[in-house]
Write an enzyme that holds these catalytic residues in place. Structure first.
Site, PDB file in Angstrom:
ATOM      1  N   ARG A 312     -38.789 -20.053  31.046  1.00  0.00           N
ATOM      2  CA  ARG A 312     -40.013 -20.680  30.554  1.00  0.00           C
ATOM      3  C   ARG A 312     -39.780 -21.904  29.661  1.00  0.00           C
ATOM      4  O   ARG A 312     -40.437 -22.930  29.863  1.00  0.00           O
ATOM      5  CB  ARG A 312     -40.912 -19.658  29.829  1.00  0.00           C
ATOM      6  CG  ARG A 312     -41.386 -18.525  30.746  1.00  0.00           C
ATOM      7  CD  ARG A 312     -42.441 -17.637  30.086  1.00  0.00           C
ATOM      8  NE  ARG A 312     -43.662 -18.364  29.889  1.00  0.00           N
ATOM      9  CZ  ARG A 312     -44.073 -18.867  28.739  1.00  0.00           C
ATOM     10  NH1 ARG A 312     -43.381 -18.679  27.636  1.00  0.00           N
ATOM     11  NH2 ARG A 312     -45.183 -19.542  28.680  1.00  0.00           N
ATOM     12  N   CYS A 343     -25.064 -25.082  32.859  1.00  0.00           N
ATOM     13  CA  CYS A 343     -24.735 -26.513  32.912  1.00  0.00           C
ATOM     14  C   CYS A 343     -25.967 -27.363  33.209  1.00  0.00           C
ATOM     15  O   CYS A 343     -26.075 -27.987  34.272  1.00  0.00           O
ATOM     16  CB  CYS A 343     -23.677 -26.748  33.971  1.00  0.00           C
ATOM     17  SG  CYS A 343     -22.281 -25.650  33.758  1.00  0.00           S
ATOM     18  N   TYR A 371     -43.214 -13.158  32.714  1.00  0.00           N
ATOM     19  CA  TYR A 371     -42.588 -14.355  33.297  1.00  0.00           C
ATOM     20  C   TYR A 371     -41.212 -14.596  32.683  1.00  0.00           C
ATOM     21  O   TYR A 371     -40.762 -15.733  32.569  1.00  0.00           O
ATOM     22  CB  TYR A 371     -43.518 -15.584  33.160  1.00  0.00           C
ATOM     23  CG  TYR A 371     -44.881 -15.304  33.747  1.00  0.00           C
ATOM     24  CD1 TYR A 371     -45.040 -15.182  35.126  1.00  0.00           C
ATOM     25  CD2 TYR A 371     -45.993 -15.079  32.939  1.00  0.00           C
ATOM     26  CE1 TYR A 371     -46.271 -14.863  35.679  1.00  0.00           C
ATOM     27  CE2 TYR A 371     -47.236 -14.757  33.484  1.00  0.00           C
ATOM     28  CZ  TYR A 371     -47.366 -14.651  34.846  1.00  0.00           C
ATOM     29  OH  TYR A 371     -48.578 -14.326  35.397  1.00  0.00           O
TER      30      TYR A 371
HETATM   31  C1  PLP Z   1     -50.655 -15.113  38.066  1.00  0.00           C
HETATM   32  C2  PLP Z   1     -51.966 -14.558  38.444  1.00  0.00           C
HETATM   33  C3  PLP Z   1     -52.648 -13.705  37.573  1.00  0.00           C
HETATM   34  C4  PLP Z   1     -52.136 -13.339  36.211  1.00  0.00           C
HETATM   35  O1  PLP Z   1     -52.107 -14.418  35.342  1.00  0.00           O
HETATM   36  P1  PLP Z   1     -51.784 -14.149  33.781  1.00  0.00           P
HETATM   37  O2  PLP Z   1     -51.839 -15.493  33.192  1.00  0.00           O
HETATM   38  O3  PLP Z   1     -50.424 -13.572  33.733  1.00  0.00           O
HETATM   39  O4  PLP Z   1     -52.810 -13.226  33.276  1.00  0.00           O
HETATM   40  C5  PLP Z   1     -53.852 -13.179  37.996  1.00  0.00           C
HETATM   41  N1  PLP Z   1     -54.366 -13.482  39.211  1.00  0.00           N
HETATM   42  C6  PLP Z   1     -53.742 -14.303  40.074  1.00  0.00           C
HETATM   43  C7  PLP Z   1     -54.357 -14.597  41.374  1.00  0.00           C
HETATM   44  C8  PLP Z   1     -52.520 -14.876  39.721  1.00  0.00           C
HETATM   45  O5  PLP Z   1     -51.917 -15.695  40.578  1.00  0.00           O
END
Ligand code: PLP
Length: 417
Positions: A312, A343, A371
């Site tokens: 991230r 690297c 994540y």
């Molecule tokens: C990634 C995603 C989520 C979750 O998002 P968060 O920010 O982790 O809550 C929910 N719905 C869909 C369709 C996604 O792609």
């Protein structure tokens, strides 16, 4: 993370010393708190009160079987974006009839798997996807439950890489075309229209865009009812942000209470798709300082975790708290760039952090439960770290550290001549 506290000069998670986890399992290591995951889930589930609802955890945020198991036991649904995630949910004891399948690129094979498993709903993101799902369902002699994911064209006011609900994003069916797409879907014999949904982005800090998106979805639901299309559920998506640094993250219970008030009296079930807000604060990455390195003007703390384990900061320039695990020992404090061994100059966990550390010390990179491991890679041939779940004071290894041999186990040398 409320389950993390300093006790007698060292950080403990649910009472378990992080130093002991490092001793037993090594570093780098992802550590999650079961109590924190459960508390976050309950904020949603109890926050919605008596409203007919299903909280569908977005599996991609953090997908270890143990985490899915914890949530399945609480009655969670799951929002998946691939056949691999479906397999994980089922292996973890999740119920197929509580799974919703999102994503813009579902393959025929993934559709077949999901139909055979009997999932709750396909969140369809385009007109061509409707056609494909119709033909896959027809070939299996089934009817596929569908909701259309609407792109409501609202600005979630978050990082552009994680904004998904504006015109020009690849996600969802544009609001203006939705009614036509529904009429078409309703005519396809192997589809059953059951819902409507949206998801406008991630790490959303202001709830106004979420409210705006919901109003657009409700307007559409009203228009669809006039067209004779009645829906069984309304999916308000996920995306609620958490505090990494000093952000004012939305209060989940308050948000849910407002949702419940807005939607009270409606017949449809309400679905939510939170990922980060459930797993994010519940996990940390434990790492050890390998070297303190002095450049002319800079000091670096080189640690044994890298962008391969936690992407991230490199990907979004995101900020994570970095704190020493031992808080007692006398150390000289200085400002460091905390960097990994990979690297790439982007292999940075945090810039210019005031830290009192020495080589060999442990650091915890906080708010890494979402994540984190899920976006890890083997870049630089680094085995993925182990994952440990702390459950009422006991530490369970829920994923073993990868071995170097496992990294090339699927590779082949040239045939012998
Ligand atoms: C990634 C995603 C989520 C979750 O998002 P968060 O920010 O982790 O809550 C929910 N719905 C869909 C369709 C996604 O792609």
């Amino acid at each position: 993370m409320t389950f993390l506290e300093p006790v007698e000069g060292e950080l403990r998670l649910e009472g378990m010393p992080l130093a002991e986890i490092a001793r037993r399992f090594g570093t780098p290591c992802y550590v999650y708190s079961r109590a924190a995951i459960e508390a976050a889930f309950r904020d949603f589930d109890e926050g919605l009160g008596a409203l007919d609802h299903l909280v569908c955890y977005a599996v991609k945020a953090s997908s270890n079987l143990a985490i899915l198991d914890v949530l399945a036991r609480l009655g969670a649904g799951f929002d998946i974006v691939s056949g691999g995630e479906l397999a994980r949910v089922l292996a973890a004891g999740g119920r197929a009839d509580r799974v919703i399948f999102s994503g813009v690129g579902k393959t025929e094979a993934e559709m077949r798997l999901a139909l055979e498993a009997g999932i709750k709903c396909f969140n369809v993101e385009s007109e061509p996807e409707l056609e494909r799902l119709e033909s896959v369902a027809a070939a299996l002699g089934r009817r596929a439950p569908v909701a259309l994911r609407i792109n409501p064209d609202v600005d979630a006011r978050t990082h552009p890489y994680i904004s998904t609900g504006m015109a020009g994003n690849k996600f969802g069916i544009p609001h203006a075309r939705a009614r036509g797409a529904y009429q078409h879907a309703a005519r396809l014999p192997h589809l059953e229209v059951v819902g409507i949904g949206c998801h406008i982005g991630s790490q959303i800090l202001e709830t106004a865009p979420l409210d705006e998106a919901l109003e657009r979805v409700l307007e559409l639901a009203t228009a669809l009812a006039a067209d004779g299309i009645s829906l069984r559920h309304i999916d308000v998506g996920g995306g609620l942000g958490i505090r990494y640094r000093d952000e004012e993250a939305p209060d989940i219970r308050a948000y849910c209470a407002r949702l419940a008030a807005r939607l009270a009296g409606r017949r449809e079930q309400v679905l939510l798709e939170p990922g980060r807000a459930i797993a994010g604060a519940a996990g940390l990455l434990l790492t050890r300082v390998e070297y303190l390195k002095l450049d002319k003007a800079k000091r670096f703390a080189v640690v044994d975790a890298s962008m391969s384990e936690l992407l991230r900061p490199a990907l979004y320039e995101s900020w994570h708290p970095i704190v020493p695990v031992g808080t007692g020992a006398a150390r000289e404090s200085a400002r460091y760039d905390v960097v990994g061994p990979v690297c790439e100059s982007s292999d940075v966990h945090g810039l210019d952090r005031e830290l009192a550390v020495a080589p060999g010390d442990l650091l915890a990179i906080l708010a890494a439960g979402a994540y984190g491991m899920a976006m890890s890679s083997n870049y630089n041939s680094r085995p993925r770290p182990c994952e440990v779940l702390v459950d009422r004071g006991a530490a369970l290894e829920v994923r073993a550290r990868e071995t170097p041999e496992s990294l090339f186990a699927l590779e082949r040398r040239l045939p012998t001549r």
